[in-house]
Enzyme design. Structure first.
Site, PDB file in Angstrom:
ATOM      1  N   LYS A  54       0.830  -1.209   0.000  1.00 29.50           N
ATOM      2  CA  LYS A  54       0.000   0.000   0.000  1.00 29.50           C
ATOM      3  C   LYS A  54       0.859   1.251   0.000  1.00 29.50           C
ATOM      4  O   LYS A  54       0.540   2.235  -0.650  1.00 29.50           O
ATOM      5  CB  LYS A  54      -0.960  -0.017   1.183  1.00 29.50           C
ATOM      6  CG  LYS A  54      -2.103  -0.962   0.855  1.00 29.50           C
ATOM      7  CD  LYS A  54      -3.135  -1.090   1.893  1.00 29.50           C
ATOM      8  CE  LYS A  54      -4.232  -1.989   1.351  1.00 29.50           C
ATOM      9  NZ  LYS A  54      -4.426  -3.205   2.097  1.00 29.50           N
ATOM     10  N   LYS A 109      -2.421  -8.748  -7.254  1.00 32.66           N
ATOM     11  CA  LYS A 109      -3.565  -9.629  -7.027  1.00 32.66           C
ATOM     12  C   LYS A 109      -4.871  -8.941  -7.434  1.00 32.66           C
ATOM     13  O   LYS A 109      -4.945  -7.703  -7.442  1.00 32.66           O
ATOM     14  CB  LYS A 109      -3.621 -10.100  -5.576  1.00 32.66           C
ATOM     15  CG  LYS A 109      -4.087  -9.090  -4.569  1.00 32.66           C
ATOM     16  CD  LYS A 109      -4.374  -9.771  -3.227  1.00 32.66           C
ATOM     17  CE  LYS A 109      -4.882  -8.752  -2.230  1.00 32.66           C
ATOM     18  NZ  LYS A 109      -5.396  -9.325  -1.003  1.00 32.66           N
ATOM     19  N   LYS A 129     -10.633  -5.628  -4.949  1.00 32.96           N
ATOM     20  CA  LYS A 129     -11.755  -4.706  -5.097  1.00 32.96           C
ATOM     21  C   LYS A 129     -11.300  -3.260  -5.103  1.00 32.96           C
ATOM     22  O   LYS A 129     -11.948  -2.400  -5.657  1.00 32.96           O
ATOM     23  CB  LYS A 129     -12.719  -4.880  -3.903  1.00 32.96           C
ATOM     24  CG  LYS A 129     -13.554  -6.118  -3.990  1.00 32.96           C
ATOM     25  CD  LYS A 129     -14.276  -6.372  -2.685  1.00 32.96           C
ATOM     26  CE  LYS A 129     -13.429  -7.203  -1.741  1.00 32.96           C
ATOM     27  NZ  LYS A 129     -14.205  -8.018  -0.803  1.00 32.96           N
TER      28      LYS A 129
END
Ligand code: AMP
Length: 367
Positions: A141, A231, A234
């Site tokens: 992140k 990956k 969402k």
């Protein structure tokens, strides 16, 4: 001040190929984030497994299956309240539509059991900053500018994103879970759960928490259709990268057509380094058909180009999710039923959680 050094426990991780038979009185626990609908990675990496495990008649006796929505985790990203509320309904409807039977397991919202937050604090006080900063999810992140969670710098990122693996450990340990079925993107977080269980037991001189075993699903990590080095997620800004299990066949087809492949002509081969896009599609097919990668490549030997591969996967996805889609629509219209399922689930979850939390308080001197 008591300092606890944590070591990551990487053992107790099992890749399952068939449905495991659990020893009596096992507790099998797993949650997904309610960030809207359930995508293919969640389905192959978690939810279909929940269904298989809880439906197996061998496992019915005296075992507890606890599944649900990690809605507190959803707060780690900015959300409109109305959107989160809708997402919670959509996610629970997706889980039931995908075949998880609320009669066979406890299905609930994490936020409806306040003991999650209580245990989270106890475990936060045992966790080192260094360990959390080594979590690959955190690093991805901080360093991934495509990620929706990305702030202008690490300094601006929210502490919730940094600390949520501890909350995840609290979720698991609160029920003294023995097994946690997850996709392999969660392996490191499960190692943290074992470390924290062990540290707690050591510091408070008990063997209260079992060290939970990770049950890795048979399907490898499902990758983004657009960028198969990441990956499927969402939170990806490019929504063409992610297939939701209740999308219409037309939308799914459009996304599959846009999936990144390569310029290699002829037969398809599984080669994650040189052909990541094609390999991702093969992995998805293997997952849907419950076959190994080798078996799948052999079965697909009639395919001679990418179009045929994409047509084939669209057909498979349509068959797999035809009923799911329809059931999902019915369920989202029946929020009274969804509320009832979650209320009953929460009551049962709370019964276990409050008993365990009382014991944690006794052991730590808080009671
Ligand atoms: P999350 O949506 O991140 O809360 O993940 C819920 C569950 O889905 C976890 O068990 C993850 O391991 C699994 N999962 C999420 N994304 C993927 C993916 N791309 N491939 C495989 N499993 C996944």
């Amino acid at each position: 001040m008591i300092r606890t050094s944590l070591r990551l426990y990487s053992s107790a991780s099992v890749q399952i190929t068939t449905i495991p038979k659990f020893a009596q009185r096992s507790t099998i626990f797993s949650l997904v984030q309610p960030t809207g609908k359930i995508h293919l990675g969640n389905y192959l990496g978690a939810i279909r497994n929940w269904k298989d495990i809880s439906e197996s008649s061998e496992n019915e006796q005296e075992n507890t299956f606890i599944f649900g929505l990690a809605d507190l985790h959803a707060l780690t990203l900015p959300n409109e309240a109305s959107v989160l509320k809708r997402n919670r309904y959509e996610a629970i409807a997706s889980i039931i539509a995908a075949g998880v039977d609320p009669e066979k397991c406890i299905l609930y919202h994490q936020s409806s059991v306040p003991e999650h937050a209580e245990l989270n604090w106890v475990l936060t006080c045992l966790t080192s900053m260094g360990l959390l900063s080594r979590m690959t999810t955190w690093k991805s992140k901080v360093f991934d500018s495509d990620n929706a969670a990305f702030g202008s710098s690490e300094q601006n990122m929210k502490a919730g994103l940094f600390c949520y693996p501890v909350l995840q450990s609290a979720d698991i340990l609160l029920y003294k879970s023995t097994h946690v079925p997850v996709g392999d993107d969660q392996s490191q977080h499960l190692e943290l759960s074992r470390s924290l269980a062990s540290s707690f037991n050591k510091q408070f001189k008990s063997d209260f928490f079992p060290l939970p075993t990770t049950l890795l699903t048979p399907t490898n990590k499902v990758l983004s259709l657009r960028n198969p080095t990441k990956k499927m997620s969402k939170s990806d800004l490019d929504q063409n990268s992610c297939i939701y299990i209740n999308e219409s066949p037309e939308v799914i087809q459009k996304k599959v057509r846009k999936a990144t492949t390569d310029s290699i002509q002829g037969k398809i081969t599984f080669d994650e380094v040189n052909r990541p896009g094609v390999s991702n599609l093969i992995n998805i097919i293997a997952g849907l058909k419950r076959n190994s990668i080798d078996q799948t490549v052999e079965e697909l030997s009639w395919i001679t180009n990418h179009k045929e591969l994409k047509d084939y996967i669209c057909e498979l996805l349509d068959t797999e999710f035809r009923d799911t889609r329809q059931y999902f629509e019915e369920l989202t219209r029946n929020t009274t039923y969804l509320d009832k399922v979650c209320r009953l689930g929460s009551e049962k979850a709370r019964e276990i959680a409050s008993k365990n939390m009382r014991e944690v308080k006794r052991l730590t001197g808080l009671d």
